[in-house]
Every structure is written in structure tokens, then in C-alpha cells.
Write an enzyme that holds these catalytic residues in place. Structure first.
Site, mmCIF file in Angstrom:
data_model
loop_
_atom_site.group_PDB
_atom_site.id
_atom_site.type_symbol
_atom_site.label_atom_id
_atom_site.label_comp_id
_atom_site.label_asym_id
_atom_site.label_seq_id
_atom_site.Cartn_x
_atom_site.Cartn_y
_atom_site.Cartn_z
ATOM 1 C CG ASP A 1 7.067 12.212 11.638
ATOM 2 O OD1 ASP A 1 7.465 13.203 11.007
ATOM 3 O OD2 ASP A 1 7.201 11.050 11.216
ATOM 4 C CG LEU B 1 -1.987 -1.084 1.307
ATOM 5 C CD1 LEU B 1 -2.686 -1.024 2.656
ATOM 6 C CD2 LEU B 1 -2.998 -0.917 0.174
ATOM 7 N N GLY C 1 9.597 1.408 6.610
ATOM 8 C CA GLY C 1 9.417 0.103 5.998
ATOM 9 C C GLY C 1 8.263 0.143 5.017
ATOM 10 N N GLY D 1 7.773 3.754 3.155
ATOM 11 C CA GLY D 1 8.332 4.922 3.842
ATOM 12 C C GLY D 1 9.669 4.590 4.468
ATOM 13 N N GLY D 2 10.216 5.529 5.216
ATOM 14 C CA GLY D 2 11.493 5.305 5.873
ATOM 15 C C GLY D 2 11.422 4.201 6.906
ATOM 16 C CE LYS E 1 4.133 1.696 11.205
ATOM 17 N NZ LYS E 1 4.120 3.130 11.539
#
Length: 374
Positions: free
Chosen positions: A215, A96, A102, A99-100, A118
């Protein structure tokens, strides 16, 4: 003779009693030293582990045994084989997003329900702590604008976090992906901003203890099938006040990090407000937080937008073309004013997220959760 015999008997009784007491004390002393020796040995071993550092595998192994992560929430441990089967052995066709941290995979469980998984490489201690932090926090949160935790799993040095599936992906994908924001009307954008503000208000004001996300960005705002927005990715989140210990590493994403945090490490809830202001600018202009233009070096969206936000003649012309001429200009000026306050360099000039929330509610139609009657 009777008197001597009585004295002798009494002396024997006293000596016997005294000997028993001394013997008992000796046994107690020996037991105390054995116990102290064992405790000292454990402390030495513990100190040795601290000096060497726990391996991520043992760290995750300890975390594996935690089923109830908090009094308020429950995090279900899922067997790795279930996830492997549900994702077709983590096939690339089920990815899907990347990112940093994984990759995120779509998974279909045995009951037919679909979730997002994730996959985190926890080969470092920091990554392991972020995994624990996110699972621990999400198990406590109960809010419609924060992503729901379904469960977690651990296999070797890899952690897996299972969330509810958000059909429309991230705000970043919707704004800057192939569709270029075409699915996001003006009112839908205002709804997303309102949902995000509600999620932040819950963290800053209503959750005990108060939480700083640290974040917030468009890729961490996820959208369900009805474009309801939910905050995600709490690996870097901290309890408000914990930053005073000065043991936090500088973390965040370029373009969203507040200047006072970037320059001097000062982290407060106003840092999240700054990041929210950047997201609001993305919704207005359809531009990325940091962009590389052909004729100029990389420029932050804040630097580009600041001088334009107060120019009422220019503002309607530089809007994202998708929403250009689709709103009441008065509403546009109000949103621009809110964004301008949120990205002020001085944190004390920024509003609280509660004030931002109340500013946005009148700009969102009633059917989308606001008070505006269109």
C-alpha cells in the site's frame, strides 16, 4: 510338606505380583482416557470458536498480553488512560490526519515528548489482523527510512498505534495540500524519492523474510522536520511468498495498484516498484495519482504521463510549476526514464528497487544523502 509349602508361597507371590501389574495397567489406562477426553473437549471448544469466529474484543485481548512481539523488537503496551490524557480525550483540535483506517492524533506524553497516535476501529476481524500485523512488523524493523514504533494500546474494540511524530506530515499533504508543494524544491523531492527507495530496498532485500508493503502511496510517506522521508502504514504488508497461498484479499489504493495485481491477483515486489513509480510521477508533475478533470472523466496519472515521459521537448513544460526550470534537464530526463520503467504494465520490464536506488543516488546532493556535488 516343605516342598508343597514352598510351591504355595511361590504361587501366592506370583499371583500378588501379577495382580499388582494388572492393577497398575488399569490405573494407567484410566489416566490415559481421562487425559484424552480433556484434550478432545479442548479441541471441540477450539473448533467451536473457529466456527463461530473470534470476536474482535477477544482477538485484541489475546494480543494485549503480548509485550515482546519479536526477538528483534519490543513493543511497549501503553495504558489507554495515558493516551486519553495526552490527546485531551482525543480532541478534534489534535487531529493530524484522517484516513480510511481512522484518525491520527498528536499526543504529548507526561515526559513532554510528542508522538502521533493512530486510532483504529477494530470492530471487524480484518481490522484486528491489520492492527496486529502492523504492530508486529514495526516492532521488527530498524531502518532510518521506516517509521519508528513507540508503542500500542487497546481499549474495548479499538486499537491504538503510537509512532514517532513526523512534523511535516505526509508527502500527499505537502504536494496536494494548501501549500501545493511550495516547500518541496527539486533536490528535496529527489531526496524524498531516494529515502523512499531506501526504505523499500530494506523491505525487499535486507529484511528477513522479505516484505511487500502492498500500500505504498504519497499519504503513507511521512516527512520529519528536515523532510527526511519514512515509510508508514504496514497493516496490509505481507511476507514475500505468502501471496502464493491465494488467501489474500485484493488490497491497495486506486491509482497505485499494479495492473497484474489488480487484474489477476499476482503480487510481487514489482508491485511496490509500480507504486513507487506513481509516487515519482507525483513528485515530477505535482498531480494526484487519480484526478477528475472538469472536461473529462477520472484519469490515472500513469495513463496521462506515459506518452509524455519520452518527449524531451514537452517534458520541461508540464512539470510542477514549483520546480519548473530549477534543475539540470539531463537529470530531469533521467528521473523521467526511471519513472517510465517503474510503471511499465509488464512487471518483468520494471527494475528492482535496488536498481532504482542506484539510479537516484547520483541525482541527490551529497549533503542530502546522495553523491551529487552541486
Amino acid at each position: 510338606m516343605d516342598s508343597s509349602r514352598k510351591m504355595l508361597i511361590a504361587l501366592i507371590v506370583v499371583c500378588t505380583s501379577l495382580g499388582a501389574i494388572i492393577l497398575s495397567l488399569c490405573f494407567l489406562w484410566i489416566h490415559y482416557w481421562k487425559k484424552k477426553s480433556r484434550k478432545s473437549g479442548k479441541n471441540d471448544a477450539k473448533n467451536s470458536e473457529v466456527e463461530k469466529g473470534h470476536s474482535p474484543a477477544s482477538f485484541l485481548g489475546d494480543f494485549r498480553s503480548l509485550r515482546t512481539v519479536s526477538k528483534m523488537g519490543y513493543a511497549s503496551f501503553m495504558d489507554y488512560k495515558i493516551l486519553e490524557k495526552a490527546t485531551s480525550k482525543f480532541h478534534d483540535g489534535n487531529i493530524l490526519g484522517v484516513g480510511g483506517f481512522g484518525r491520527v492524533y498528536k499526543a504529548q506524553l507526561e515526559d513532554g515528548s510528542c508522538v502521533a497516535v493512530k486510532k483504529l476501529d477494530c470492530a471487524t476481524q480484518d481490522a484486528g489482523k491489520e492492527f496486529e500485523n502492523e504492530v508486529g512488523l514495526l516492532s521488527k524493523f530498524q531502518h532510518p527510512n521506516i517509521i519508528s514504533l513507540v508503542g500500542y494500546s487497546i481499549e474495548s474494540e479499538t486499537g491504538f498505534i503510537i509512532y514517532e511524530l513526523m512534523d511535516n506530515g505526509s508527502l500527499e499533504t505537502q504536494l496536494h495540500g494548501p501549500s501545493n508543494g511550495s516547500e518541496l524544491s527539486w533536490y528535496r523531492r529527489m531526496k524524498i524519492a531516494l529515502d523512499t527507495a531506501r526504505g523499500l530496498e530494506y523491505l525487499h532485500e535486507h529484511h528477513n523474510p522479505h516484505i511487500i508493503h502492498r500500500d505504498l502511496k504519497s499519504s503513507n510517506i511521512l516527512l520529519d522536520s528536515n523532510f527526511n522521508a519514512k515509510l508508514s502504514d504496514f497493516g496490509l504488508a505481507v511476507i514475500d511468498g505468502a501471496q502464493k497461498k491465494n488467501d489474500l484479499k485484493l488490497s491497495g489504493t486506486v491509482g497505485y495498484v499494479a495492473p497484474e495485481y489488480l487484474l489477476v491477483g499476482k503480487l510481487t515486489d514489482k508491485s511496490d516498484v509500480y507504486a513507487f513509480g506513481v509516487v515519482l510521477l507525483e513528485l515530477l508533475f505535482g498531480r494526484k495519482a487519480v484526478e477528475k478533470e472538469a472536461s473529462a472523466p477520472c484519469q490515472s496519472l500513469v495513463t496521462w504521463a506515459m506518452p509524455k515521459l519520452t518527449d524531451r521537448s514537452l517534458l520541461p513544460e508540464i512539470l510542477d510549476p514549483v520546480v519548473k526550470n530549477t534543475m539540470d534537464l539531463k537529470h530531469l530526463y533521467q528521473v523521467a526514464a526511471v519513472a517510465l520503467l517503474c510503471v511499465q504494465p509488464e512487471p518483468s520490464y520494471r527494475p528492482l528497487i535496488t536498481d532504482v536506488l542506484h539510479s537516484l543516488i547520483p541525482l541527490v546532493p551529497v549533503e542530502l544523502g546522495g553523491t551529487l556535488r552541486v
